[in-house]
Write a protein that holds these residues in place. Structure first.
Motif, PDB file in Angstrom:
ATOM      1  N   SER A  54       0.825  -1.212   0.000  1.00  0.00           N
ATOM      2  CA  SER A  54       0.000   0.000   0.000  1.00  0.00           C
ATOM      3  C   SER A  54       0.860   1.263   0.000  1.00  0.00           C
ATOM      4  CB  SER A  54      -0.946   0.002   1.197  1.00  0.00           C
ATOM      5  OG  SER A  54      -0.214  -0.143   2.385  1.00  0.00           O
ATOM      6  N   LEU A  56       3.146   2.133  -1.983  1.00  0.00           N
ATOM      7  CA  LEU A  56       3.358   2.679  -3.325  1.00  0.00           C
ATOM      8  C   LEU A  56       2.235   3.610  -3.755  1.00  0.00           C
ATOM      9  CD1 LEU A  56       4.692  -0.429  -5.267  1.00  0.00           C
ATOM     10  CD2 LEU A  56       5.957   1.578  -4.550  1.00  0.00           C
ATOM     11  N   ALA A  57       1.092   3.550  -3.042  1.00  0.00           N
ATOM     12  CA  ALA A  57      -0.034   4.421  -3.393  1.00  0.00           C
ATOM     13  C   ALA A  57       0.013   5.730  -2.619  1.00  0.00           C
ATOM     14  CB  ALA A  57      -1.358   3.707  -3.133  1.00  0.00           C
ATOM     15  N   ASN A  58       1.043   5.892  -1.772  1.00  0.00           N
ATOM     16  CA  ASN A  58       1.147   7.118  -0.964  1.00  0.00           C
ATOM     17  C   ASN A  58       2.497   7.784  -1.203  1.00  0.00           C
ATOM     18  OD1 ASN A  58      -1.355   6.706   0.586  1.00  0.00           O
ATOM     19  ND2 ASN A  58      -0.275   4.901   1.340  1.00  0.00           N
ATOM     20  N   GLY A  59       2.645   8.990  -0.650  1.00  0.00           N
ATOM     21  CA  GLY A  59       3.923   9.685  -0.712  1.00  0.00           C
ATOM     22  C   GLY A  59       4.078  10.507  -1.973  1.00  0.00           C
ATOM     23  N   SER A  60       5.294  11.043  -2.144  1.00  0.00           N
ATOM     24  CA  SER A  60       5.505  11.991  -3.244  1.00  0.00           C
ATOM     25  C   SER A  60       5.506  11.304  -4.606  1.00  0.00           C
ATOM     26  CB  SER A  60       6.827  12.729  -3.031  1.00  0.00           C
ATOM     27  OG  SER A  60       7.877  11.799  -2.905  1.00  0.00           O
ATOM     28  N   HIS A  61       5.828   9.998  -4.633  1.00  0.00           N
ATOM     29  CA  HIS A  61       5.829   9.285  -5.911  1.00  0.00           C
ATOM     30  C   HIS A  61       4.632   8.363  -6.025  1.00  0.00           C
ATOM     31  CE1 HIS A  61       9.597  10.980  -6.850  1.00  0.00           C
ATOM     32  NE2 HIS A  61      10.263  10.357  -5.915  1.00  0.00           N
ATOM     33  N   ALA A  62       3.527   8.747  -5.375  1.00  0.00           N
ATOM     34  CA  ALA A  62       2.358   7.878  -5.353  1.00  0.00           C
ATOM     35  C   ALA A  62       1.871   7.581  -6.769  1.00  0.00           C
ATOM     36  CB  ALA A  62       1.243   8.522  -4.547  1.00  0.00           C
ATOM     37  N   GLY A  64      -1.305   6.806  -8.998  1.00  0.00           N
ATOM     38  CA  GLY A  64      -2.747   7.025  -8.892  1.00  0.00           C
ATOM     39  C   GLY A  64      -3.484   6.373 -10.042  1.00  0.00           C
ATOM     40  N   SER A  71      -6.239   8.794  -5.795  1.00  0.00           N
ATOM     41  CA  SER A  71      -5.398   7.889  -5.021  1.00  0.00           C
ATOM     42  C   SER A  71      -5.989   6.487  -5.031  1.00  0.00           C
ATOM     43  CB  SER A  71      -5.291   8.353  -3.572  1.00  0.00           C
ATOM     44  OG  SER A  71      -4.753   9.632  -3.523  1.00  0.00           O
ATOM     45  N   THR A  73      -6.883   3.368  -3.150  1.00  0.00           N
ATOM     46  CA  THR A  73      -7.099   3.110  -1.725  1.00  0.00           C
ATOM     47  C   THR A  73      -7.580   1.694  -1.458  1.00  0.00           C
ATOM     48  OG1 THR A  73      -9.303   4.054  -1.979  1.00  0.00           O
ATOM     49  CG2 THR A  73      -7.610   5.497  -1.103  1.00  0.00           C
TER      50      THR A  73
ATOM     51  N   THR B 109      11.784   5.200  -9.665  1.00  0.00           N
ATOM     52  CA  THR B 109      10.552   5.883 -10.048  1.00  0.00           C
ATOM     53  C   THR B 109      10.761   6.596 -11.374  1.00  0.00           C
ATOM     54  OG1 THR B 109       9.936   6.254  -7.748  1.00  0.00           O
ATOM     55  CG2 THR B 109       8.852   7.628  -9.389  1.00  0.00           C
TER      56      THR B 109
END
Lengths: 140, 141
Positions: A54, A56-62, A64, A71, A73, B109
């Motif tokens: 999970s 990888l779906a958050n943070g600055s390099h999320a 989407g 996002s 979720t 990334t």
């Protein structure tokens, strides 16, 4: 008019669903590999696998979906010892070498509403990764 | 009293047809345009995913990093880490400067910055999307 809306529905609604599926598939591929890297036969490893997927779906390099605007979720992570029977909360962590990540998100429906009373349709993608002696790889 | 000659209605159908043709053409163009934008974005997602996956499998280090970064840019834009002369980008207008590779401690990334998705009635600027992160799995596969 119905024909025109049907055409718009095909081009726009279905096109959007395909984009969302491609995005979710990229996400689950990466998430399954991230999770598989954490599998080490312990309960702590399973927990790290879940948070890694999970994360990888958050943070600055999320990553989407819906052209990167939403996002991700709804992420389900489950584990298996044989790539057949899947468990979300395995009791014995020791022999779980497969991890599956499923992401399910709603794709907005605009034009196809005239055929079905829907405002969104769920699009899902799944990936399975496994850990072997020295490395991890995607199974499917 | 003079009898006025009956007006012909032959021309009005033509004018109505012309009016509806303009409306229909605009609607078709709009449908095509948005549909094509989604298609293009899907292509970009696949390209960026391939770039991130490639980067995550490559060696790291001061010597290797610039070479890998260049290969990743070419892979995303041309579908080939070492493109031949005269190869066309997968998506028109995409250049290697739009592609950014960020190496984390245990992840790679790849994202697009500054690329404009060219739609007929609008331009969508893509800054930081699509973004794909893959965990480093050197020596795997």
């Amino acid at each position: 008019m119905t024909l025109l809306l049907g055409l718009a529905g095909l081009a726009i609604d279905i096109g959007r669903m395909y984009v969302i599926r491609a995005e979710l598939q990229s996400f689950t591929d990466a998430a399954a590999l991230t999770a598989a890297l954490q599998l080490n036969g312990t309960d702590a490893g399973l927990a790290r696998a879940r948070t890694g997927a999970s994360g990888l779906a958050n943070g600055s390099h999320a990553m989407g979906f819906d052209m990167g605007t939403q996002s991700i979720t709804n992420i389900a992570t489950s584990f298996s010892s044989d790539n057949k029977a899947w468990q979300e909360q395995p009791k014995q962590a020791s022999d779980y070498r497969f991890v599956r990540v499923v992401a399910t998100e709603p794709a907005p429906v605009i034009f196809l509403r005239i055929f079905q009373p829907l405002t969104s349709a769920n699009v899902a993608a799944a990936s399975v990764a496994t850990k072997t002696e020295a490395s991890v790889r995607l199974v499917e | 009293m003079a009898i006025r000659p009956q007006r012909s209605e032959a021309g009005s159908a033509l004018i109505e047809f012309a009016g509806s043709l303009i409306l229909l053409s605009v609607m078709f163009a709009g449908i095509f345009e948005i549909g094509y934008s989604f298609y293009t974005y899907g292509e970009l997602v696949s390209a960026v995913r391939a770039g991130a996956r490639y980067a995550a499998l490559q060696p790291r280090g001061a010597g290797a990093d610039p070479i890998v970064a260049k290969a990743v840019r070419n892979l995303v834009v041309y579908g080939d880490p070492a493109p031949g002369d005269g190869m066309k980008p997968l998506v028109p207008g995409l250049i290697t400067d739009h592609v950014e590779l960020v190496n984390g401690a245990d992840s790679s990334t790849v994202s697009l910055h500054g690329f404009q998705l060219d739609a007929l009635f609008m331009k969508v600027k893509l800054d930081g999307r699509p973004t794909v992160t893959f965990p480093v799995t050197r020596g795997a596969e």
